[in-house]
Design an enzyme around this catalytic site. Structure first.
Site, PDB file in Angstrom:
ATOM      1  N   CYS A  70       0.808  -1.224   0.000  1.00 25.00           N
ATOM      2  CA  CYS A  70       0.000   0.000   0.000  1.00 25.00           C
ATOM      3  C   CYS A  70       0.839   1.271   0.000  1.00 25.00           C
ATOM      4  O   CYS A  70       0.630   2.171  -0.812  1.00 25.00           O
ATOM      5  CB  CYS A  70      -0.995  -0.002   1.161  1.00 25.00           C
ATOM      6  SG  CYS A  70      -0.224   0.037   2.799  1.00 25.00           S
ATOM      7  N   HIS A 123      -2.039   1.140   7.043  1.00 27.27           N
ATOM      8  CA  HIS A 123      -2.549   1.051   5.680  1.00 27.27           C
ATOM      9  C   HIS A 123      -2.885   2.450   5.168  1.00 27.27           C
ATOM     10  O   HIS A 123      -3.331   3.307   5.925  1.00 27.27           O
ATOM     11  CB  HIS A 123      -3.802   0.163   5.633  1.00 27.27           C
ATOM     12  CG  HIS A 123      -4.190  -0.235   4.246  1.00 27.27           C
ATOM     13  ND1 HIS A 123      -3.483  -1.148   3.508  1.00 27.27           N
ATOM     14  CD2 HIS A 123      -5.202   0.178   3.446  1.00 27.27           C
ATOM     15  CE1 HIS A 123      -4.045  -1.292   2.312  1.00 27.27           C
ATOM     16  NE2 HIS A 123      -5.093  -0.490   2.256  1.00 27.27           N
ATOM     17  N   HIS A 138      -5.558   1.404  -3.557  1.00 25.95           N
ATOM     18  CA  HIS A 138      -4.623   0.921  -2.534  1.00 25.95           C
ATOM     19  C   HIS A 138      -4.192  -0.494  -2.902  1.00 25.95           C
ATOM     20  O   HIS A 138      -4.703  -1.068  -3.869  1.00 25.95           O
ATOM     21  CB  HIS A 138      -5.286   0.942  -1.151  1.00 25.95           C
ATOM     22  CG  HIS A 138      -6.483   0.050  -1.057  1.00 25.95           C
ATOM     23  ND1 HIS A 138      -6.540  -1.029  -0.201  1.00 25.95           N
ATOM     24  CD2 HIS A 138      -7.665   0.043  -1.731  1.00 25.95           C
ATOM     25  CE1 HIS A 138      -7.720  -1.636  -0.343  1.00 25.95           C
ATOM     26  NE2 HIS A 138      -8.408  -0.997  -1.265  1.00 25.95           N
TER      27      HIS A 138
END
Length: 166
Positions: A70, A123, A138
């Site tokens: 990510c 994340h 992502h």
């Protein structure tokens, strides 16, 4: 008569000097518009480049088409436009300015805590569409590089905050 001529000259000088401040104001406005257009162009380029990785498999620490994580996706996409960012999502979360979901726009970063046992950001995603259905690109472990919605229950429950880099 001389007093009237003097008053006319003084008045015209006064009004002409006031006009110059208006010009500098519009110049400043034009300068801001120019900067805004440049950052819009960069944002579009960053998003477009990130989308070229759609479908790339997930690889921890990856930053290439062979595998991407990510923060690698975000780092690589911004780097292409010469916008330096740290390599990890946790470090990225301290850059730029916080932005509310009401004011979110394409190019902003979304941050998440996906590990319920750890209270740290792990994340990051890049906003590609805003409004009622905020979408972000992502790299997920299960799907690789993909576009998801913040309306999805999982992502909504993990959401921590958003930041504007440009």
């Amino acid at each position: 008569m001389k007093k009237i001529i003097f008053l006319l000259i003084a008045t015209s000088l006064f009004f002409s000097s006031c006009g110059s401040s208006k010009r500098s104001k519009s110049f400043d406005s034009a300068k801001k518009t120019s900067v805004h257009k440049k950052s819009n162009k960069k944002i579009k380029s960053i998003i477009s480049y990130a989308k070229t990785f759609n479908g790339t498999k997930y690889k921890y620490g990856g930053t290439t088409r062979r595998g991407m994580d990510c923060s690698g996706l975000i780092y690589t996409s911004f780097k292409k436009e010469n916008v330096p960012l740290p390599r990890t999502s946790r470090s990225m979360a301290s850059k730029g300015k916080p932005v509310s979901l009401k004011r979110i726009s394409p190019g902003d970063l979304l941050f998440f805590r996906t590990n319920k046992n750890k209270k740290v950001i792990n994340h990051v995603g890049l906003v590609v569409a805003s409004g009622k259905n905020i979408q972000f690109i992502h790299a997920s472990v299960s799907k690789g590089v993909t576009i998801s919605s913040l309306n999805e229950r999982y992502w909504n429950s993990c959401f921590v905050g958003a930041r504007r880099i440009l």
